[in-house]
Design a protein around this motif. Structure first.
Motif, PDB file in Angstrom:
ATOM      1  N   PRO A 188       5.665   0.957  10.389  1.00 18.28           N
ATOM      2  CA  PRO A 188       6.508   1.876   9.612  1.00 18.28           C
ATOM      3  C   PRO A 188       7.995   1.758   9.931  1.00 18.28           C
ATOM      4  N   ASP A 189       8.348   1.132  11.056  1.00 18.00           N
ATOM      5  CA  ASP A 189       9.754   0.982  11.426  1.00 18.00           C
ATOM      6  C   ASP A 189      10.377  -0.279  10.836  1.00 18.00           C
ATOM      7  N   THR A 190       9.609  -1.014  10.036  1.00 18.98           N
ATOM      8  CA  THR A 190      10.084  -2.222   9.372  1.00 18.98           C
ATOM      9  C   THR A 190      10.048  -2.017   7.867  1.00 18.98           C
ATOM     10  N   ASP A 191      11.041  -2.545   7.162  1.00 16.75           N
ATOM     11  CA  ASP A 191      11.069  -2.469   5.707  1.00 16.75           C
ATOM     12  C   ASP A 191      10.558  -3.775   5.116  1.00 16.75           C
ATOM     13  N   PHE A 192       9.748  -3.678   4.058  1.00 17.26           N
ATOM     14  CA  PHE A 192       9.121  -4.838   3.438  1.00 17.26           C
ATOM     15  C   PHE A 192       9.489  -4.918   1.959  1.00 17.26           C
ATOM     16  N   ILE A 193       9.715  -6.138   1.493  1.00 15.61           N
ATOM     17  CA  ILE A 193       9.919  -6.403   0.072  1.00 15.61           C
ATOM     18  C   ILE A 193       8.922  -7.476  -0.338  1.00 15.61           C
ATOM     19  N   GLY A 194       8.106  -7.175  -1.332  1.00 13.45           N
ATOM     20  CA  GLY A 194       7.140  -8.136  -1.845  1.00 13.45           C
ATOM     21  C   GLY A 194       7.597  -8.704  -3.175  1.00 13.45           C
TER      22      GLY A 194
END
Length: 246
Positions: free
Chosen positions: A91-97
């Motif tokens: 949850p402390d990382t941001d993801f873009i798919g």
């Protein structure tokens, strides 16, 4: 009448100066598929909150996510199970798919909403266009490319997404020390990836001399059902992780 020069098959990776969109060649084929109710819900109800388009332009990622955090982009997430698991676990990382196929985008959006994920955004666009037009330079900690289409026939090798120009574009979007993580279950494609990366400037291989050019599957990469089935059948999987060094 076809131009014979346009019909010559590419037998190896294209040079680093080759245009990324040479002759309009795509690394994917859009396939028609029936949409489930959940996938349709994802596209219709969740997309307005988590979806992004090329028209949104160059992103300020801190403003997009409302914080400063490590950033991971996954190109071609399929049905999204692995990416959703990563976003929920970290949850402390941001993801873009980035994915072009509507059923996979809809499925991921539906799952992300059901799990209450706020650290995930999605493009339904060509990955090259997103990297070129939307993601700032030196903004990413990791770019993931898991099990891309291997295009196994020799005449189709020019369609493989892993080409010198592509990995150079990725390098410019990674931070110094940022990682390009690739995985494939086709040994010939793994060898192709290793060949491209060995010639790519500004990268260093994370593999140890004992396993180079590959690395053991990192624990943080979720094991997909497809991959688990392949392992039971004795199929190999090859991971490659390269860091931006300059």
């Amino acid at each position: 009448m076809s131009d014979p020069q346009r019909d010559i098959a590419t037998t190896g990776p294209e040079g680093p100066d080759a245009p990324l969109h040479r002759r309009g060649i795509k690394s994917y084929v859009l396939r028609a598929g029936r949409m489930t109710q959940a996938q349709t819900r994802g596209l219709e109800e969740v997309w307005p909150r988590l979806g992004l388009t090329l028209a949104d332009g160059r992103q300020d990622l801190d403003a997009l996510f409302g914080r400063r955090a490590p950033r991971v982009v996954e190109v071609g997430f399929g049905m999204g199970a692995s990416l959703v698991e990563q976003a929920e676990t970290h949850p402390d990382t941001d993801f873009i798919g980035i994915e072009v196929h509507a059923p996979g985008v809809g499925k991921l959006l539906d799952e992300a909403d059901k799990r209450g994920l706020t650290n995930l955004r999605v493009y339904r666009e060509d990955a090259l266009a997103v990297l070129e037009q939307c993601l700032p330079e030196a903004s990413l900690d990791t770019l993931q490319l898991f099990f891309p289409d291997p295009w196994p026939k020799k005449k189709h090798h020019k369609r493989r997404i892993v080409q010198p120009a592509f990995v150079e574009l990725i390098r410019t979007r990674l931070k110094l020390g940022g990682k390009l993580h690739m995985a494939t279950d086709w040994q010939a494609y793994a060898e192709w990836m290793a060949e491209v990366m060995a010639a790519a400037p500004g990268y260093v291989n994370s593999a140890t001399p004992e396993t180079a050019p590959y690395v053991p599957r990192p624990a943080f990469r979720p094991l997909t059902k497809f991959e688990a089935r392949g392992e039971r059948l004795g199929h190999g999987v090859w991971d490659l992780i390269f860091e931006r060094s300059e």
